[in-house]
Design an enzyme around this catalytic site. Structure first.
Site, short mmCIF file in Angstrom:
data_model
loop_
_atom_site.label_atom_id
_atom_site.label_comp_id
_atom_site.label_asym_id
_atom_site.label_seq_id
_atom_site.Cartn_x
_atom_site.Cartn_y
_atom_site.Cartn_z
N LEU A 1 60.29 13.95 79.63
CA LEU A 1 59.77 12.87 80.47
C LEU A 1 58.83 12.02 79.63
O LEU A 1 58.00 12.56 78.88
CB LEU A 1 59.01 13.44 81.67
CG LEU A 1 59.78 13.70 82.97
CD1 LEU A 1 58.85 14.32 84.00
CD2 LEU A 1 60.42 12.44 83.52
N ASP A 2 58.92 10.69 79.77
CA ASP A 2 58.00 9.81 79.07
C ASP A 2 56.56 10.13 79.48
O ASP A 2 56.31 10.60 80.60
CB ASP A 2 58.29 8.35 79.41
CG ASP A 2 59.62 7.86 78.84
OD1 ASP A 2 60.07 8.45 77.84
OD2 ASP A 2 60.19 6.90 79.40
N PRO A 3 55.59 9.87 78.59
CA PRO A 3 54.18 10.16 78.93
C PRO A 3 53.72 9.55 80.25
O PRO A 3 52.98 10.19 81.00
CB PRO A 3 53.42 9.58 77.74
CG PRO A 3 54.38 9.67 76.60
CD PRO A 3 55.73 9.40 77.20
N ALA B 1 55.53 8.88 82.89
CA ALA B 1 56.30 9.34 84.04
C ALA B 1 55.72 10.63 84.61
O ALA B 1 55.04 11.39 83.92
CB ALA B 1 57.75 9.55 83.64
N ARG C 1 64.45 3.09 82.32
CA ARG C 1 63.91 1.90 81.64
C ARG C 1 65.02 0.95 81.23
O ARG C 1 64.86 -0.27 81.28
CB ARG C 1 63.11 2.33 80.39
CG ARG C 1 61.73 2.87 80.71
CD ARG C 1 60.96 3.12 79.43
NE ARG C 1 61.42 4.29 78.71
CZ ARG C 1 61.35 4.44 77.38
NH1 ARG C 1 60.88 3.46 76.63
NH2 ARG C 1 61.76 5.55 76.81
#
Length: 295
Positions: free
Chosen positions: A40-42, A44, A174
């Protein structure tokens, strides 16, 4: 005593990486063998399955589909395709209603070609794109096919829309934000993202980091690794004689009702998980993952 094994499903907060969560869990549990299922992106939040002990070996066999709720801001393009990046350009948002958006979103359902963001964990020539971006290298990731099972418009308050997505592994929300903005001619960037399902686990099974840190016996929170595998694949229970051979990694006769290439969950005579196997064309059960092997 056997080492703890199972899944712990974190509700990842914004501001930390998936690797940060692994390090935290290692400290909380006092164990080293921990991995996560699906970065997971930071920025998110949401479902981040953590595999502990021997359960790490089952990660490749879990359902890779994921589900998200995301908010997209129209009218701008950024270097990262979300609001954490540098704004590259801004444009007016056209007059749109929910019907207009539904018509455009239909293009993003089903099997689609998608280019990952320039700032992502995708590897190009052996190096992750976010590392190249930090070095100032402009690299375009190759397109790849992903599957968008469902994409629903949940809210439209210009210039932001909220969507719910159920998709295959490797899908970037994204990229959907960026590509939607391109189709509309105004640009788009992801404003927020929450993962609601991953690898067969949902938000109702998650635990927050404060809850984890406050728990007196965090290893008791581990979920049985057997459950998601039993729900996903056919199962085959071994006789005592077959189990002895299975633990030695030997090929066994395959159940005649299962097709060639089928992955199955193998149970020991007591009904507990013994490992994973695949049906070979020769009508044999080929071990792929053997728990409690001999030797």
């Amino acid at each position: 005593m056997a080492s703890p094994s199972g899944f712990l499903i974190l509700d990842k907060p914004a501001g930390c990486t998936s690797h940060d969560c692994v390090s935290l869990l290692r400290r909380c549990l006092g164990l080293r063998r921990i991995g996560h299922g699906g970065t997971l992106d930071p920025g998110a939040t949401g479902v981040l399955p953590m595999a502990v002990g021997s359960a790490t070996r089952f990660l490749p066999y879990l359902n890779g589909d994921k589900a998200y709720e995301g908010t997209i801001t129209l009218g701008l393009c950024t270097s990262s395709d979300d609001l954490s990046g540098t704004v590259l350009r801004q444009r007016p948002v056209p007059g749109l209603n929910a019907v207009d958006l539904e018509q455009v979103l239909a293009r993003f359902r089903g099997a689609i070609r998608q280019r990952p963001p320039a700032v992502s964990a995708v590897r190009v020539k052996g190096e992750r794109l976010y590392k190249k971006a930090r070095q100032g290298q402009a690299v375009t990731a190759p397109e790849r096919q992903v599957m968008i099972h469902t994409l629903d418009l949940r809210d439209w308050k210009p210039p932001q829309l909220t969507i719910q997505v159920h998709c295959s592994a490797g899908t970037y929300i994204r990229s959907i934000a960026r590509d939607l903005g391109e189709v509309l001619g105004c640009g788009g960037a992801l404003a927020s993202l929450r993962r609601t399902e991953a690898l067969g686990f949902g938000l109702e099974q998650t635990i927050t980091i404060p809850q984890l840190q406050a728990h007196p016996a965090p290893t008791t929170l581990l979920l049985d690794p057997q459950q998601p595998l039993l729900a996903l694949y056919p199962r085959h229970q071994l006789s005592p004689e077959q189990h002895s051979r299975w633990r030695c990694g030997q090929v066994l006769p395959a159940p005649v009702t299962l097709p060639v290439g089928q992955v199955i969950t193998v149970l020991n005579p007591a009904g507990s998980l013994a490992g994973m196997a695949v049906i070979r064309s020769s009508g044999q059960l080929q071990p792929r993952l053997v728990l409690d092997p001999v030797g």
